[in-house]
Structure formats: C-alpha cells, structure tokens
Design a protein around this motif. Structure first.
Motif, short mmCIF file in Angstrom:
data_model
loop_
_atom_site.label_atom_id
_atom_site.label_comp_id
_atom_site.label_asym_id
_atom_site.label_seq_id
_atom_site.Cartn_x
_atom_site.Cartn_y
_atom_site.Cartn_z
N MET A 195 0.56 -1.16 -0.21
CA MET A 195 -0.14 0.18 0.19
C MET A 195 1.11 1.67 -0.28
SD MET A 195 -3.43 0.51 2.07
CE MET A 195 -3.16 0.94 4.02
N VAL A 196 0.38 2.55 -0.66
CA VAL A 196 1.46 3.08 -0.78
C VAL A 196 0.38 4.64 -0.49
CG1 VAL A 196 3.39 2.04 -2.30
CG2 VAL A 196 1.24 3.46 -3.32
N GLU A 197 1.21 5.95 -0.78
CA GLU A 197 -0.15 7.04 -0.29
C GLU A 197 0.47 7.62 -1.78
OE1 GLU A 197 1.36 10.08 2.61
OE2 GLU A 197 0.21 8.75 4.29
N CYS A 198 -0.97 8.11 -2.20
CA CYS A 198 -0.92 9.18 -3.30
C CYS A 198 -0.35 10.77 -2.56
CB CYS A 198 -1.57 9.44 -3.71
SG CYS A 198 -2.52 10.57 -4.78
N PRO A 199 0.75 10.96 -3.75
CA PRO A 199 1.69 12.42 -3.19
C PRO A 199 0.66 13.34 -3.47
CG PRO A 199 2.66 11.12 -5.05
CD PRO A 199 1.40 10.16 -5.39
N LYS A 200 -0.32 13.55 -4.20
CA LYS A 200 -0.67 14.55 -4.11
C LYS A 200 -2.15 14.85 -3.22
CE LYS A 200 -3.14 17.26 -7.87
NZ LYS A 200 -3.76 17.07 -9.41
N CYS A 201 -2.51 13.72 -3.11
CA CYS A 201 -3.30 13.77 -2.25
C CYS A 201 -3.49 13.19 -1.07
CB CYS A 201 -5.25 13.54 -2.51
SG CYS A 201 -5.85 11.97 -2.96
N GLY A 202 -3.09 12.28 -0.69
CA GLY A 202 -2.44 11.35 1.11
C GLY A 202 -3.40 10.04 0.77
N TYR A 203 -4.04 9.59 -0.31
CA TYR A 203 -5.01 8.64 -0.43
C TYR A 203 -4.17 7.72 -0.05
CZ TYR A 203 -8.98 5.71 -1.81
OH TYR A 203 -9.42 4.60 -1.74
N ASP A 204 -4.43 6.13 0.26
CA ASP A 204 -4.44 4.82 0.33
C ASP A 204 -3.99 4.11 -0.19
OD1 ASP A 204 -2.34 5.71 2.49
OD2 ASP A 204 -3.65 4.77 4.02
N VAL A 205 -3.24 4.00 -1.88
CA VAL A 205 -3.90 3.25 -3.33
C VAL A 205 -3.39 1.76 -2.68
CG1 VAL A 205 -3.53 3.13 -5.70
CG2 VAL A 205 -3.10 5.33 -4.81
N LYS A 206 -4.35 0.74 -2.75
CA LYS A 206 -3.72 -1.04 -2.63
C LYS A 206 -3.27 -1.53 -3.70
CE LYS A 206 -7.51 -1.42 0.87
NZ LYS A 206 -8.02 0.15 1.09
N GLU A 207 -3.92 -1.42 -4.62
CA GLU A 207 -2.94 -2.36 -5.53
C GLU A 207 -2.20 -1.08 -6.96
OE1 GLU A 207 -2.54 -5.52 -5.98
OE2 GLU A 207 -3.26 -5.65 -3.86
N PRO A 208 -1.04 -2.05 -7.06
CA PRO A 208 -0.71 -1.29 -8.27
C PRO A 208 -1.06 -1.60 -9.40
CG PRO A 208 0.91 -2.36 -7.93
CD PRO A 208 -0.26 -2.27 -7.22
N ILE A 209 -1.26 -0.26 -11.33
CA ILE A 209 -2.03 -0.71 -12.45
C ILE A 209 -1.21 -2.26 -13.14
CG2 ILE A 209 -2.86 0.07 -14.44
CD1 ILE A 209 -2.94 2.70 -13.16
N LYS A 210 0.13 -1.90 -12.72
CA LYS A 210 2.04 -2.66 -13.31
C LYS A 210 3.06 -2.97 -12.63
CE LYS A 210 3.30 -0.72 -17.19
NZ LYS A 210 3.70 -0.86 -18.48
N THR A 211 3.37 -3.67 -12.08
CA THR A 211 4.29 -3.82 -11.60
C THR A 211 5.65 -3.71 -12.66
OG1 THR A 211 3.85 -6.23 -11.14
CG2 THR A 211 4.06 -4.08 -10.00
N TRP A 212 6.66 -4.03 -12.40
CA TRP A 212 7.48 -4.36 -13.82
C TRP A 212 9.19 -4.13 -12.39
CZ3 TRP A 212 5.67 0.38 -14.16
CH2 TRP A 212 5.74 1.34 -14.33
N PRO A 213 10.23 -5.13 -12.78
CA PRO A 213 11.46 -5.43 -12.92
C PRO A 213 12.40 -4.53 -12.53
CG PRO A 213 11.15 -7.61 -13.64
CD PRO A 213 10.09 -6.16 -13.94
#
Ligand SMILES: [Zn+2]
Length: 48
Positions: A1-19
């Motif tokens: 879970m990461v925090e939105c840099p703009k509004c501080g909302y906790d975003v649970k899942e990434p749209i996509k990930t890559w190494p």
C-alpha cells in the motif's frame, strides 16, 4: 500500500509492476499506481 503524493490517499494495488535491476545492485520492483480519488499517476518502488 502506498500513499498518493498529491492527496495522501492509500492506493492498495498497482496498475502494473515491473522489475528494475540496476547493474551491480539488488533488483527492485517498480509499480505504476493510479489514485482512485484524485486520478494522479505515480511510480513507486514496491516492497516485497
Ligand atoms: Zn490522490
């Protein structure tokens, strides 16, 4: 879970990930996130 840099909302899942594996360093996972509240897209390293 990461925090939105703009509004501080906790975003649970990434749209996509890559190494991302810089030469001579430990590979990390980069995640592309989109905040459902304000719509900001941002990238973060994802802890595994
Ligand atoms: Zn946001």
């Amino acid at each position: 879970m990461v925090e939105c840099p703009k509004c501080g909302y906790d975003v649970k899942e990434p749209i996509k990930t890559w190494p991302l594996a810089p030469r001579g360093r430990k590979p990390i996972i980069i995640g592309q996130f989109k905040c459902p509240r304000c719509g900001t897209s941002f990238k973060r390293a994802v802890k595994k």
